[in-house]
Design a protein around this motif. Sequence first.
Motif, PDB file in Angstrom:
ATOM      1  N   ASN A  53      -5.542  -2.266   8.559  1.00 48.50           N
ATOM      2  CA  ASN A  53      -5.727  -1.262   7.512  1.00 48.50           C
ATOM      3  C   ASN A  53      -6.499  -0.044   8.027  1.00 48.50           C
ATOM      4  OD1 ASN A  53      -4.326  -2.592   5.461  1.00 48.50           O
ATOM      5  ND2 ASN A  53      -6.112  -3.824   4.914  1.00 48.50           N
ATOM      6  N   HIS A  54      -7.367  -0.258   9.000  1.00 47.52           N
ATOM      7  CA  HIS A  54      -8.067   0.867   9.621  1.00 47.52           C
ATOM      8  C   HIS A  54      -7.056   1.803  10.296  1.00 47.52           C
ATOM      9  CE1 HIS A  54     -11.468   2.843  11.733  1.00 47.52           C
ATOM     10  NE2 HIS A  54     -10.593   2.961  12.728  1.00 47.52           N
ATOM     11  N   GLU A  55      -6.071   1.215  10.978  1.00 46.10           N
ATOM     12  CA  GLU A  55      -5.042   2.043  11.617  1.00 46.10           C
ATOM     13  C   GLU A  55      -4.181   2.749  10.568  1.00 46.10           C
ATOM     14  OE1 GLU A  55      -5.174   2.607  14.884  1.00 46.10           O
ATOM     15  OE2 GLU A  55      -6.938   1.329  14.681  1.00 46.10           O
ATOM     16  N   VAL A  56      -3.893   2.058   9.473  1.00 41.81           N
ATOM     17  CA  VAL A  56      -3.170   2.713   8.373  1.00 41.81           C
ATOM     18  C   VAL A  56      -3.980   3.913   7.878  1.00 41.81           C
ATOM     19  CG1 VAL A  56      -2.259   2.466   6.022  1.00 41.81           C
ATOM     20  CG2 VAL A  56      -2.018   0.594   7.664  1.00 41.81           C
ATOM     21  N   GLY A  57      -5.292   3.739   7.813  1.00 42.96           N
ATOM     22  CA  GLY A  57      -6.157   4.825   7.371  1.00 42.96           C
ATOM     23  C   GLY A  57      -6.040   6.056   8.246  1.00 42.96           C
ATOM     24  N   HIS A  58      -5.904   5.854   9.557  1.00 43.97           N
ATOM     25  CA  HIS A  58      -5.717   6.998  10.452  1.00 43.97           C
ATOM     26  C   HIS A  58      -4.421   7.730  10.130  1.00 43.97           C
ATOM     27  CE1 HIS A  58      -9.135   6.609  13.054  1.00 43.97           C
ATOM     28  NE2 HIS A  58      -8.836   5.373  13.436  1.00 43.97           N
ATOM     29  N   ILE A  59      -3.352   6.968   9.925  1.00 45.62           N
ATOM     30  CA  ILE A  59      -2.056   7.599   9.639  1.00 45.62           C
ATOM     31  C   ILE A  59      -2.058   8.238   8.257  1.00 45.62           C
ATOM     32  CG2 ILE A  59       0.392   7.134   9.255  1.00 45.62           C
ATOM     33  CD1 ILE A  59       0.243   5.080  11.509  1.00 45.62           C
ATOM     34  N   ALA A  60      -2.614   7.529   7.271  1.00 46.18           N
ATOM     35  CA  ALA A  60      -2.665   8.079   5.911  1.00 46.18           C
ATOM     36  C   ALA A  60      -3.466   9.376   5.856  1.00 46.18           C
ATOM     37  CB  ALA A  60      -3.262   7.046   4.956  1.00 46.18           C
ATOM     38  N   GLN A  84       0.843  -1.196   0.000  1.00 42.62           N
ATOM     39  CA  GLN A  84       0.000   0.000   0.000  1.00 42.62           C
ATOM     40  C   GLN A  84       0.876   1.242   0.000  1.00 42.62           C
ATOM     41  OE1 GLN A  84      -2.939  -0.291   3.221  1.00 42.62           O
ATOM     42  NE2 GLN A  84      -2.629  -2.506   3.234  1.00 42.62           N
ATOM     43  N   TRP A  85       0.804   2.021  -1.059  1.00 43.85           N
ATOM     44  CA  TRP A  85       1.685   3.182  -1.159  1.00 43.85           C
ATOM     45  C   TRP A  85       1.403   4.207  -0.070  1.00 43.85           C
ATOM     46  CZ3 TRP A  85      -0.150   8.131  -1.837  1.00 43.85           C
ATOM     47  CH2 TRP A  85      -1.459   8.288  -2.322  1.00 43.85           C
ATOM     48  N   ARG A  86       0.169   4.256   0.426  1.00 42.43           N
ATOM     49  CA  ARG A  86      -0.156   5.217   1.478  1.00 42.43           C
ATOM     50  C   ARG A  86       0.351   4.764   2.846  1.00 42.43           C
ATOM     51  NH1 ARG A  86      -6.180   7.419   1.305  1.00 42.43           N
ATOM     52  NH2 ARG A  86      -5.203   8.962   2.696  1.00 42.43           N
ATOM     53  N   ALA A  87       0.896   3.555   2.921  1.00 41.93           N
ATOM     54  CA  ALA A  87       1.492   3.072   4.170  1.00 41.93           C
ATOM     55  C   ALA A  87       2.972   3.441   4.264  1.00 41.93           C
ATOM     56  CB  ALA A  87       1.327   1.560   4.295  1.00 41.93           C
ATOM     57  N   TYR A  88       3.461   4.204   3.302  1.00 44.43           N
ATOM     58  CA  TYR A  88       4.855   4.641   3.311  1.00 44.43           C
ATOM     59  C   TYR A  88       4.926   6.120   3.672  1.00 44.43           C
ATOM     60  CZ  TYR A  88       6.366   0.261   1.212  1.00 44.43           C
ATOM     61  OH  TYR A  88       6.636  -1.064   0.985  1.00 44.43           O
ATOM     62  N   GLY A  89       5.759   6.437   4.657  1.00 42.05           N
ATOM     63  CA  GLY A  89       5.922   7.814   5.090  1.00 42.05           C
ATOM     64  C   GLY A  89       7.337   8.300   4.883  1.00 42.05           C
ATOM     65  N   GLU A  90       7.754   9.257   5.710  1.00 43.58           N
ATOM     66  CA  GLU A  90       9.078   9.860   5.559  1.00 43.58           C
ATOM     67  C   GLU A  90      10.201   8.851   5.743  1.00 43.58           C
ATOM     68  OE1 GLU A  90       9.512  13.790   7.587  1.00 43.58           O
ATOM     69  OE2 GLU A  90       7.468  13.382   8.268  1.00 43.58           O
ATOM     70  N   ARG A  91      10.006   7.888   6.627  1.00 44.97           N
ATOM     71  CA  ARG A  91      11.036   6.889   6.905  1.00 44.97           C
ATOM     72  C   ARG A  91      10.724   5.539   6.279  1.00 44.97           C
ATOM     73  NH1 ARG A  91      15.032   7.423  10.839  1.00 44.97           N
ATOM     74  NH2 ARG A  91      15.507   9.638  11.083  1.00 44.97           N
ATOM     75  N   GLY A  92       9.784   5.504   5.368  1.00 45.52           N
ATOM     76  CA  GLY A  92       9.437   4.246   4.733  1.00 45.52           C
ATOM     77  C   GLY A  92       8.156   3.656   5.285  1.00 45.52           C
ATOM     78  N   LEU A  93       8.076   2.333   5.290  1.00 42.81           N
ATOM     79  CA  LEU A  93       6.859   1.629   5.660  1.00 42.81           C
ATOM     80  C   LEU A  93       6.486   1.864   7.118  1.00 42.81           C
ATOM     81  CD1 LEU A  93       4.705  -0.448   4.665  1.00 42.81           C
ATOM     82  CD2 LEU A  93       6.241  -2.244   5.490  1.00 42.81           C
ATOM     83  N   GLU A 136     -13.225   4.014   5.590  1.00 39.67           N
ATOM     84  CA  GLU A 136     -13.249   4.075   4.124  1.00 39.67           C
ATOM     85  C   GLU A 136     -11.945   3.558   3.547  1.00 39.67           C
ATOM     86  OE1 GLU A 136     -14.212   7.305   0.572  1.00 39.67           O
ATOM     87  OE2 GLU A 136     -13.585   8.013   2.542  1.00 39.67           O
ATOM     88  N   TYR A 137     -10.838   3.953   4.155  1.00 35.68           N
ATOM     89  CA  TYR A 137      -9.548   3.457   3.686  1.00 35.68           C
ATOM     90  C   TYR A 137      -9.431   1.953   3.896  1.00 35.68           C
ATOM     91  CZ  TYR A 137      -4.590   2.628   3.148  1.00 35.68           C
ATOM     92  OH  TYR A 137      -3.388   2.118   2.727  1.00 35.68           O
ATOM     93  N   ALA A 138      -9.831   1.484   5.098  1.00 38.41           N
ATOM     94  CA  ALA A 138      -9.696   0.064   5.422  1.00 38.41           C
ATOM     95  C   ALA A 138     -10.506  -0.801   4.469  1.00 38.41           C
ATOM     96  CB  ALA A 138     -10.125  -0.190   6.859  1.00 38.41           C
ATOM     97  N   GLY A 139     -11.715  -0.342   4.105  1.00 40.42           N
ATOM     98  CA  GLY A 139     -12.542  -1.134   3.197  1.00 40.42           C
ATOM     99  C   GLY A 139     -11.885  -1.341   1.855  1.00 40.42           C
ATOM    100  N   GLY A 140     -11.362  -0.278   1.273  1.00 37.19           N
ATOM    101  CA  GLY A 140     -10.719  -0.400  -0.038  1.00 37.19           C
ATOM    102  C   GLY A 140      -9.430  -1.168   0.020  1.00 37.19           C
TER     103      GLY A 140
END
Length: 243
Positions: free
Chosen positions: A161-168, A50-59, A210-214
């Motif tokens: 993925n829900h938690e990823v959605g919060h960070i994304a 998931q490209w949106r799971a990558y930040g300044e320091r990576g995954l 919404e992010y987690a569902g997709g």
Amino acid sequence: MNASDGRIDQIFAEAFKEYGPPFDRTPYFEVESAGLPEIRALLRHALSHQWRAYGERGLIHLDFIHNQSFNALATRSGDHELIAIFSGALQAIYQFWFFFMCDPLAMPYIGDPTKESTERAFAAAIRRGDFHPAALQHPHDETRYVAAQNLALVTCFVLANHEVGHIASCHPHYLQAISPQRGVYEELPAMSKSIRAQKLRQAMELEADEYAGGASFQCRFALKVELRLPSNPVLSDFCPIED
């Protein structure tokens, strides 16, 4: 996570020290939670697609912490982005799905439900929140047993993925900006919120959902691992991972 960053485990432990020790820092996981390393590896693998799971320091760095509550956390420490899932959440998810598939009235078209029955003691334990691996009631029918495993793992994907959605969506970043003491986003906060805070939280939760569902739906096409499946075509609807 940047693979060259050897301090990420220490950063994770420090960020969530108020909630419990990390996955590899307590003998609890070694004795009572066999299978968690495999679940962690699959969740990290899912994040890596998931490209949106990558930040300044990576995954984003995801790990488990030893806490019997049902909860998950997302935060940013410096420029590292972190997700912590409580051990209690994993236990509750698996205990629920195993017990659910022991009910002959639950999804009766899967496997042979006539082999199943539910125990009142286990139902009462679930209501009390007594989630313990030794207290799992397993389905007797193999097809239903595997369905329970797959449904539990899918639920873990949605939670992560829900938690990823919060960070994304920069929710922990926003909390840190308005109050440095509120940098950890808790799924189930202990303190009551004002009306305004409740509305803001509801908006954040919907955005993360919404992010987690997709993202969870896309896991079935992105991951190159296979869930254990019996010879039952109905279960293809419940398996999000295919070759």
